[in-house]
Structures are given as structure tokens and as C-alpha cells.
Design a protein around this motif. Structure first.
Motif, PDB file in Angstrom:
ATOM      1  N   SER A 397       0.837  -1.221   0.000  1.00  0.00           N
ATOM      2  CA  SER A 397       0.000   0.000   0.000  1.00  0.00           C
ATOM      3  C   SER A 397       0.859   1.252   0.000  1.00  0.00           C
ATOM      4  N   TYR A 450      -6.612  -2.147  -5.902  1.00  0.00           N
ATOM      5  CA  TYR A 450      -6.244  -0.748  -5.570  1.00  0.00           C
ATOM      6  C   TYR A 450      -6.970   0.242  -6.500  1.00  0.00           C
ATOM      7  N   GLU A 454      -9.506   3.159  -5.312  1.00  0.00           N
ATOM      8  CA  GLU A 454      -9.264   4.559  -5.660  1.00  0.00           C
ATOM      9  C   GLU A 454     -10.477   5.182  -6.337  1.00  0.00           C
TER      10      GLU A 454
END
Length: 458
Positions: A397, A450, A454
Motif C-alpha cells: 500500500s 487498488y 481509488e
């Protein structure tokens, strides 16, 4: 924009100085009901004042001073801040004084030209009534149109369209007010009959709808304002500049006004100018009982707002001009308003879109926590000891956060950078890939995880 357009839009230093001087003059005028006697090219001999806005003027016009039944008040609107009370015929001659022979010959020519044109001048009793017919049909005459409705006068003050450049050089529109009753009381009925004309001919529908009447200065005395002032002076009703005084408040006002314009002049040519060459407040107040001029701030939005308000009072071209010409002007005005409204709507919609973009840009993003999901994927693909998945998930991350840029998930080139960061974190982290798993699959799944997080945070 073409070269010629750019050249015409450039403002010279002298033009700028003149524009600033006009604005300084308006700023220096006192607010109604105070008046000054400028005695200049803008207001001539008339006592003048300003109002803060056309909305304020509407309130003033509905106040007690303008609603006294005993007073017969008449009004006239001018689109130009410096337009004088001069007839269309008078404007052809210096000082507004029409030579008697030119006046007589023009009227004679009009009478002859009207023969056989469907309008019988025979029933008209006086030459003045013939002039009124000519005025209605566009003849240059010694007449001035007035109305008993201040709102009709306000319409004529604002009805003329101006572009931005014209508006900047015309800081105010204006209306004139004349107290017909007061003039009659102090100068006599004969004087009123001498300068006022109310035709009895029923064929002038415009005059009826506009609550209209005319002034006409006697032959040889065609400057109306000078005629009125001279008659009042002859009757000793205005005092004189030498005899009357200026109070302290007006002294301070005039001093500030002169400083304002002198500063503007100094910034331009350097030549001093005087805003108000006659500073007699008492004389201004006395003359304002009979006739005065009010300046109304002018802008494109002021014009639009004023005409919209008057339209709600049924004051518009279609009503004031009950003929084909009025219908045409009404339709042209309708189209102008329609296009202006559409332009405003486009502007407002664009502004809303921009505001939404700004709000989205400054709005804190909602962070979607995918740590558990990442740890689950890592445990499914890698041989890891207890606790290593969580540590590796945090490291990945961090690497993704460092590599990501605005809307990275939307652009292939940006996705590649983030994908490389994920791969590098896995390569440097603990654990081996399980026999039945592929490292590329893990990288793609983590990248999509991810990217999805987002996108949801926007």
C-alpha cells in the motif's frame, strides 16, 4: 479578432482620461434630493443629482413628492448621460436656436409633402399640431416629447441598447422632471400655453399610450431650458449667485468633487478641470422645484433588470408603440432577451460544472480500507508465516501510494507505474509463490483491487 477589430478596441490615453472624467463627474454628484448646478456640457443649466440605482429610483418615484395629486409632473428619459434638452430640429443648430426662416420653410415643405399620403392635415387647428404629426412620423421638429408617467420616461432612458464599450463611456442614463403646475402657478397660464402642446387629434395612438405631451419653445427662443430659467429670473424667483449662499456641507462636497476630477485630469493631460462651475446650492434647490435632472447608474445588467421590471408593469415597445413599428421593436426586444437568457443559462451551467469540479478537488477523499482483502490475496498466493501477510500488505500500500498520481487508474501509462510498484514490493517481500498459483495473476488482482478502491474514493 481581426487586426482592425483589435485596433478599434484599443483605448487611447485621452479616451481613457475622458472616460474616467465622466465617471468622476457622476461619482461627485450629490444624491437626490440634494442638487447642484453644474453649468457644464453634461447637465447645462439644470439642477442635477443622482440616485444609487434604478431600483432606488422606483422607490423615490412612488414616494409622496412625486404622487401629490395637485402637481402635474411631466418626465423625459434620455439614454445618454450628457444629452441635452434639445429638439431634433434644434440639434442641427449651434445653441439649439432654430432660425425662424428654416423653421417656417420646413413646416411648409412638410405640409406640401403630406398631400395625397393618406393623412389629412386639414382638421388640425394649429401649426403646432402639424408639427406633432411630423414628430410622430420622424420629421425633425422643434418639439420635445414628455410623458406624465415617470416609468415610461425610465423605459425610454434604458430602451436603447449599448455594447460594453458604449456602456463604459456612458456611466449613467437620465430622466428629467418638470413641474408643470408649479410653472403655471409662478409664471402664469399664458406661459404654459406658450411652451406646452397637447394635441387633440385622436389619430396619434402612440401619444395616448405613452401619456404623452410636447414642449415647444416659441419661435426665436428655441432653447427650452434657457427660456424657463430666464423667465424665472425675470420674476426674481431664483435669486442670484451673488445673493445666495452655500452651506458648509455643500462647500465640503464641492471641494471633494473638484479634487476628484482634478486628480483625474492630472492623471491624463495634467490640465485642471472644474466639475461644478456654479456652486450655489440655494439656487439649485429653488430651480429644482420647477425642473431637474436625475442620473441613474448605467450598466448592461442595470439595463436588463430595469426593462424586465418595467415589462412587468406592461411598459414595453408593444404597448407604447401600438403600430407595426412597435410590434417589430417588441419582437426584436423579445429575441434579444431570449438570446441573453440563453447566454446566461449557459454561463450558469458552466459555472455549476466548474463549482462541482472545484468541490471535488478540495473535498477530502473517502479512504477505502482494503488491507484485509490484500492480506487474504497474499495468503492465497504466497507461502507466508503468521503476520507476514499484514506487514506485506502495508508495504505494498505504501509503494502504491508513492507511485500513484491523479486518476492513475484511468490511464494505461499511469497504471503501468503502479503495477511496477506492486511487483517490486512483492519481489522484495517474504514468501514464495504457491505451486498452483502465478505471480502475474496476483499482481493483476492487487492492481485491480487498488484501482477499484481509488475509484470508489472519488
Amino acid at each position: 479578432m481581426s487586426h482592425s477589430d483589435r485596433a478599434s478596441s484599443l483605448e487611447t490615453a485621452e479616451e481613457k482620461r475622458q472616460r474616467q472624467a465622466k465617471r468622476a463627474y457622476l461619482d461627485a454628484l450629490p444624491k437626490h434630493p440634494e442638487f447642484v448646478l453644474p453649468n457644464d456640457d453634461i447637465d447645462g443649466l439644470l439642477p442635477s443629482a443622482k440616485v444609487a440605482s434604478w431600483e432606488e429610483l422606483l422607490k423615490i418615484l412612488q414616494g409622496p413628492d412625486f404622487k401629490k395629486t395637485k402637481y402635474d409632473l411631466v418626465y423625459r428619459g434620455h439614454a445618454g448621460h450628457d444629452w441635452q434638452l434639445s429638439s431634433t430640429l434644434g440639434r442641427l443648430f449651434d445653441g439649439g436656436d432654430i432660425p425662424s426662416d428654416k423653421r417656417a420653410k420646413l413646416l411648409r415643405q412638410f405640409k406640401l409633402s403630406m398631400r395625397g399620403r393618406g393623412y389629412d392635415l386639414g382638421p388640425l387647428q394649429t401649426d403646432e399640431e402639424v408639427w406633432a404629426v411630423g414628430q410622430h412620423h420622424g420629421l425633425k421638429t422643434p418639439l420635445l416629447d414628455w410623458t406624465r408617467s415617470p416609468f415610461v420616461a425610465l423605459f425610454f432612458a434604458f430602451s436603447k441598447y449599448e455594447n460594453q464599450s458604449e456602456t463604459e463611456n456612458n456611466p449613467s442614463r437620465a430622466i428629467f422632471c418638470m413641474n408643470k403646475t408649479k410653472l403655471e402657478e409662478d409664471l402664469g397660464e399664458d406661459f404654459i400655453d406658450e411652451i406646452f402642446l397637447e394635441p387633440e387629434d385622436h389619430r396619434n395612438s402612440r401619444l395616448v399610450n405613452q401619456s404623452g405631451l410636447f414642449t415647444i419653445a416659441p419661435d426665436g427662443q428655441d432653447n427650452l431650458v434657457s427660456l424657463i430659467v430666464n423667465r424665472l429670473d425675470d420674476a426674481e424667483l431664483l435669486g442670484s449667485v451673488d445673493e445666495t449662499s452655500v452651506d458648509d456641507h455643500m462647500d465640503k462636497f464641492l471641494a471633494a468633487a473638484d479634487v476628484a476630477l482634478n486628480k483625474t485630469a492630472a492623471e491624463g493631460s495634467g490640465k485642471p478641470e472644474v466639475i461644478f462651475s456654479v456652486s450655489d446650492r440655494k439656487r439649485a434647490k429653488l430651480l429644482a422645484r420647477y425642473i431637474f435632472k436625475l442620473h441613474i447608474p448605467n450598466s448592461i445588467t442595470d439595463r436588463k433588470g430595469c426593462l424586465e421590471a418595467l415589462r412587468q408593469m406592461n411598459i414595453h415597445n408593444g404597448n407604447l408603440f401600438p403600430d407595426p413599428g412597435g410590434a417589430s421593436e417588441f419582437c426584436n426586444d423579445w429575441l434579444e432577451r431570449l438570446l441573453a437568457d440563453e447566454k446566461d443559462e449557459v454561463f450558469e451551467e458552466q459555472k455549476k460544472q466548474d463549482d462541482r469540479k472545484i468541490a471535488a478537488a478540495i473535498k477530502p477523499k473517502t479512504q477505502v480500507d482494503i488491507t484485509d482483502d490484500v492480506s487474504t490475496l497474499l495468503n492465497a498466493f504466497l507461502e507466508l508465516e503468521v503476520g507476514q501477510a499484514d506487514d506485506l500488505a502495508q508495504d505494498i500500500s505504501n509503494k502504491v501510494s508513492e507511485a500513484s498520481s491523479l486518476d492513475w487508474f484511468r490511464f494505461p501509462s499511469k497504471r503501468v507505474v503502479v503495477k511496477r510498484a506492486v511487483a517490486q514490493a512483492l519481489a522484495s517481500g517474504p514468501g514464495d509463490i504457491k505451486p498452483d498459483r502465478k505471480i502475474d495473476e496476483l499482481i493483476e488482482m492487487l492492481l485491480e483491487k487498488y484501482a477499484s478502491a481509488e475509484e470508489k474514493s472519488i
